[in-house]
Design a protein around this motif. Structure first.
Motif, mmCIF file in Angstrom:
data_model
loop_
_atom_site.group_PDB
_atom_site.id
_atom_site.type_symbol
_atom_site.label_atom_id
_atom_site.label_comp_id
_atom_site.label_asym_id
_atom_site.label_seq_id
_atom_site.Cartn_x
_atom_site.Cartn_y
_atom_site.Cartn_z
ATOM 1 N N ARG A 145 -37.755 -63.931 -10.462
ATOM 2 C CA ARG A 145 -36.367 -63.881 -10.928
ATOM 3 C C ARG A 145 -35.731 -65.263 -10.819
ATOM 4 N NH1 ARG A 145 -34.394 -58.784 -7.238
ATOM 5 N NH2 ARG A 145 -35.859 -57.207 -8.016
ATOM 6 N N THR A 160 -40.001 -61.204 -21.443
ATOM 7 C CA THR A 160 -39.685 -60.777 -22.804
ATOM 8 C C THR A 160 -40.967 -60.536 -23.595
ATOM 9 O OG1 THR A 160 -37.621 -62.040 -22.760
ATOM 10 C CG2 THR A 160 -38.461 -61.395 -24.926
ATOM 11 N N THR A 184 -32.538 -52.271 -14.601
ATOM 12 C CA THR A 184 -31.242 -52.530 -15.207
ATOM 13 C C THR A 184 -31.127 -53.998 -15.621
ATOM 14 O OG1 THR A 184 -30.169 -53.129 -13.127
ATOM 15 C CG2 THR A 184 -30.218 -50.783 -13.699
ATOM 16 N N THR A 185 -30.158 -54.257 -16.484
ATOM 17 C CA THR A 185 -29.939 -55.619 -16.969
ATOM 18 C C THR A 185 -29.165 -56.473 -15.962
ATOM 19 O OG1 THR A 185 -27.974 -54.845 -18.166
ATOM 20 C CG2 THR A 185 -30.053 -54.956 -19.391
ATOM 21 N N ASP A 186 -28.823 -55.923 -14.803
ATOM 22 C CA ASP A 186 -28.218 -56.733 -13.736
ATOM 23 C C ASP A 186 -29.202 -57.807 -13.263
ATOM 24 O OD1 ASP A 186 -25.943 -55.241 -13.827
ATOM 25 O OD2 ASP A 186 -26.418 -53.993 -12.095
ATOM 26 N N PRO A 188 -32.260 -60.486 -14.022
ATOM 27 C CA PRO A 188 -32.731 -61.248 -15.179
ATOM 28 C C PRO A 188 -34.049 -60.730 -15.728
ATOM 29 C CG PRO A 188 -32.926 -62.533 -13.146
ATOM 30 C CD PRO A 188 -32.114 -61.328 -12.819
ATOM 31 N N ALA A 191 -33.224 -57.635 -17.865
ATOM 32 C CA ALA A 191 -32.621 -58.014 -19.147
ATOM 33 C C ALA A 191 -33.670 -58.575 -20.103
ATOM 34 C CB ALA A 191 -31.513 -59.036 -18.909
ATOM 35 N N ALA A 192 -34.584 -59.410 -19.584
ATOM 36 C CA ALA A 192 -35.602 -60.027 -20.429
ATOM 37 C C ALA A 192 -36.584 -58.979 -20.956
ATOM 38 C CB ALA A 192 -36.349 -61.103 -19.639
ATOM 39 N N LEU A 194 -36.020 -55.718 -21.403
ATOM 40 C CA LEU A 194 -35.335 -54.885 -22.393
ATOM 41 C C LEU A 194 -35.237 -55.628 -23.727
ATOM 42 C CD1 LEU A 194 -33.852 -52.268 -23.030
ATOM 43 C CD2 LEU A 194 -31.737 -53.353 -22.229
ATOM 44 N N GLN A 195 -35.001 -56.937 -23.665
ATOM 45 C CA GLN A 195 -34.938 -57.734 -24.886
ATOM 46 C C GLN A 195 -36.276 -57.724 -25.619
ATOM 47 O OE1 GLN A 195 -32.068 -59.352 -26.169
ATOM 48 N NE2 GLN A 195 -33.459 -59.333 -27.929
ATOM 49 N N GLU A 212 -33.623 -45.443 -24.124
ATOM 50 C CA GLU A 212 -33.785 -46.278 -22.934
ATOM 51 C C GLU A 212 -33.330 -45.525 -21.688
ATOM 52 O OE1 GLU A 212 -31.248 -49.498 -23.893
ATOM 53 O OE2 GLU A 212 -32.288 -49.931 -25.774
ATOM 54 N N LEU A 214 -32.637 -46.818 -17.913
ATOM 55 C CA LEU A 214 -32.566 -48.006 -17.070
ATOM 56 C C LEU A 214 -32.079 -47.640 -15.680
ATOM 57 C CD1 LEU A 214 -30.911 -50.495 -19.603
ATOM 58 C CD2 LEU A 214 -33.337 -49.988 -19.274
#
Length: 350
Positions: A145, A160, A184-186, A188, A191-192, A194-195, A212, A214
């Protein structure tokens, strides 16, 4: 206990000469250093590191701060780092935060108070401001992270790309209802990943319906609950892609208990190529991550920086690529078989 003064008396030299010899001070000749080491070993001398740290001298301890040692990612990292750092006579110490920033702060306070040689950290989602301040007092490297406030030294994985590869594999097999279970997107990493899931769906020529789930990436219970919700849908997915090791373990346990046939009823792509995943059912298709190699590279870079004695090293990032390992848990989805798979999934097990 044998002291520096005892060694000095045996050699009939000053205590400062012995101290400098033991510290490999360049002002002391190689011959004298050799004599001091021989006598120290003969007398059973053990360095008083606590006293050295009180004088502001850095210890030989390197701290690894992770969220959950039960996650095999982190135990693999700890093993690889311990071997790598040990080659440079550095000792790894471990702290576990449970992704709680106050626990993280407590550990960082203790570690900086004993002048650790450095801290390698998998940071929580929002590190406490005092943690940020304290981590600037010691060499700090982020692992997996990355939080902008903690500096630019980071070793990670292309998260990603990991989920892009996994999801694209399912799209290419003809699946049009694909679910994602991950963090979760909290965070990094969450978020990557999920992207990457979204990118693969966006690149599909066919219309793909996505869903989704999460939650906590370190929770097997969340994985179980998420797959239950997905299977209970009026039109359940024909494939699921997972974005965390613990979530993967929970999903596999639940599918086994419910008697869901993989891949006939549901195609599954796991996250992390655990040894057990290779043996699960037909063999789990999974994203393999070079965690051990990443940790070793991080350790070697840290050793190099220690030798350079650079108080403010230049920004450095290392991103390792993932690899998709295809096994038996995924299959091609023929258009006519989608309805049959859905009907079988909605039938009670047994």
């Amino acid at each position: 206990m044998v002291t520096i003064k005892d060694i000095a008396a045996r050699l009939q030299v000053s205590a400062s000469t012995v101290g400098r010899a033991l510290a490999d001070d360049p002002r002391i000749s190689a011959a004298m250093k050799q004599k001091v080491l021989e006598v120290a070993n003969e007398m059973g001398y053990v360095a008083n590191r606590a006293a050295r740290m009180m004088r502001g001298v850095s210890s030989n301890l390197v701290a690894l701060v992770v969220p959950d040692i039960r996650n095999s990612f982190y135990s693999t990292i700890a093993h690889a780092l311990a071997k790598c750092l040990g080659s440079a006579e550095l000792q790894l110490t471990l702290s576990e935060t449970d992704d709680d920033r106050l626990i993280e702060l407590r550990h960082i306070r203790e570690l900086t108070s004993v002048n650790v040689a450095g801290i390698i950290i998998v940071p929580s989602a929002r590190p406490h401001p005092e943690s940020v301040r304290l981590l600037k007092m010691a060499p700090c490297i982020q692992l997996l992270r990355k939080h902008a406030a903690l500096g630019e030294q980071w070793f990670g994985i292309d998260d990603t790309q990991a989920l892009y590869q996994a999801t694209k594999h399912l799209v290419e097999l003809g699946h049009q209802r694909i679910a994602y279970i991950g963090g979760t997107t909290d965070l990094p990493t969450g978020a990557a990943r999920l992207q990457g899931f979204h990118n693969a769906l966006a690149g599909s020529k066919a219309a793909v319906h996505a869903r989704e789930e999460l939650g906590a990436p370190s929770s097997t219970d969340f994985g179980r609950d998420a797959i239950r919700r997905l299977l209970a849908l009026r039109t359940p997915p024909t494939a699921v892609v997972l974005g965390a090791v613990k979530n993967t373990q929970g999903v596999l346990d639940e599918l086994l208990e419910r008697g869901v046939r993989v891949p006939e009823q549901l195609s599954v792509v796991g996250f992390g190529d655990e040894l057990g995943f290779r043996w699960w059912g037909p063999g789990l298709t999974a994203v393999s991550l070079p965690v051990s190699e990443l940790a070793t590279a991080c350790g070697l870079w840290f050793i190099h920086q220690m030798k350079q004695k650079d108080a403010s090293p230049a920004p450095y990032s290392s991103v390792s690529p993932p690899t998709l390992i295809v096994r038996g848990s995924t299959r091609r989805m023929e258009p006519a078989s989608a309805g049959r798979a859905e009907a079988r999934l909605r039938q009670p097990a047994g």
